[in-house]
Design a protein around this motif. Sequence first.
Motif, PDB file in Angstrom:
ATOM      1  N   PRO A  31      15.618  -3.399  -7.444  1.00 36.79           N
ATOM      2  CA  PRO A  31      14.745  -2.771  -6.501  1.00 36.79           C
ATOM      3  C   PRO A  31      13.953  -3.310  -5.680  1.00 36.79           C
ATOM      4  N   GLU A  32      13.362  -2.567  -4.742  1.00 36.21           N
ATOM      5  CA  GLU A  32      12.855  -2.467  -3.364  1.00 36.21           C
ATOM      6  C   GLU A  32      11.719  -3.907  -3.754  1.00 36.21           C
ATOM      7  N   LYS A  42      -0.275  -6.120  -1.225  1.00 38.49           N
ATOM      8  CA  LYS A  42      -0.883  -6.458  -0.282  1.00 38.49           C
ATOM      9  C   LYS A  42      -0.944  -5.649   1.067  1.00 38.49           C
ATOM     10  N   MET A  43       0.080  -4.386   0.151  1.00 39.06           N
ATOM     11  CA  MET A  43       0.652  -3.381   1.499  1.00 39.06           C
ATOM     12  C   MET A  43       0.148  -2.177   0.944  1.00 39.06           C
ATOM     13  N   GLN A  48       4.684  -1.117   3.432  1.00 33.67           N
ATOM     14  CA  GLN A  48       5.878  -1.241   2.743  1.00 33.67           C
ATOM     15  C   GLN A  48       6.907  -0.417   3.162  1.00 33.67           C
ATOM     16  N   GLU A  49       7.137   0.844   3.809  1.00 32.30           N
ATOM     17  CA  GLU A  49       7.902   1.382   4.133  1.00 32.30           C
ATOM     18  C   GLU A  49       8.674   0.815   5.905  1.00 32.30           C
ATOM     19  N   VAL A  50       7.571   1.108   6.044  1.00 31.82           N
ATOM     20  CA  VAL A  50       6.954   0.187   8.271  1.00 31.82           C
ATOM     21  C   VAL A  50       8.278  -1.227   7.399  1.00 31.82           C
ATOM     22  N   SER A  54      12.114  -1.834   8.841  1.00 28.96           N
ATOM     23  CA  SER A  54      12.608  -3.284  10.032  1.00 28.96           C
ATOM     24  C   SER A  54      13.660  -3.746   8.848  1.00 28.96           C
ATOM     25  N   LEU A  55      14.328  -4.059   8.303  1.00 33.25           N
ATOM     26  CA  LEU A  55      14.813  -5.078   7.428  1.00 33.25           C
ATOM     27  C   LEU A  55      16.114  -4.234   7.544  1.00 33.25           C
TER      28      LEU A  55
END
Length: 314
Positions: A31-32, A42-43, A48-50, A54-55
């Motif tokens: 799971p992500e 908190k996101m 979360q998608e951004v 970025s990762l």
Amino acid sequence: MLGYIGKRLLQSVVTLLVIITIVFLLLRLLPEEGYLGAAADKMSPEQQEVYLTSLGLRDPILVQLGNFYSDLVRGDFGKSITYRTDVPVLDIIADKIMYSLSFGLAAVALSILVGVPLGILMAQMKGRWLDRLGTGYIVFIVAVPSMVYFLLIQVYITDIFKLPMLFDQDKPISWLLPLISLALGPIASYAMWMRRYMVDELNKDYIKLARAKGVKERTLMFSHVMRNAFIPLAQYLPATILFTITGSIYIESLYSIPGMGGLLVDAIQRQDNAVVQGLVLIFSSLGIIGLFLGDIAMALVDPRIKLGRGESVR
């Protein structure tokens, strides 16, 4: 010899790459949330998608794998996500490796000092009480799950001898039980193989001929039997040493030793994929290096073994 070393080195590298790739792909199936850590709650979904983008987790899997190997070549194992947020994985492992290294080397020394002489005595006293006692010990260690006698040692031995139940860096007496526990398996292994190889040598025709000619038993034992019996054992020594140095995952967790084994358990529980990847890379590298050095050691101690083109290591 050089040709064989080059061939085995290439095989070792390929094996390591396969292991790393499989672990990488398996971790990508998790799971992500494991990549978001404590900040997930908190996101917003958009944040979360951004972050995941970025990762590089939204890139094609082959691109992710290429980037992963590119980072490894530069010595970048990534940063911790949940264990110690944004701390480089190598820095975390560096804090733990000395514990595993210290216990591993001490356990190897203890197992060699006890296991090899035990195997020699068992071979010399074949069928007698010491051989039966040693065989019983080996059968017990092999047949009983290690976690069972590890727990028995921790619960009962600590109570009988009034020893600390958990590891304390400031109390050397607390190092005793985890060290003994870590050495129990290798002791049984060294004793078993040393006995087997020595018994095989003692039954060979050249030994019978030497005895018939009046060669002293002490000379026969130390100059021929033990020397020849140690040759196949030498193949397993480097692998055993490196496996033991990495530390026992269960023992380090059981005694709260802050080594790499306990770190791996903690990283898996926290879903810190970067730390898990780094530790798997180290463990698998040490294992493959041990097998490689074992083949080389066997060739060095026995000049009769030719490791060249068209010839086998065995």
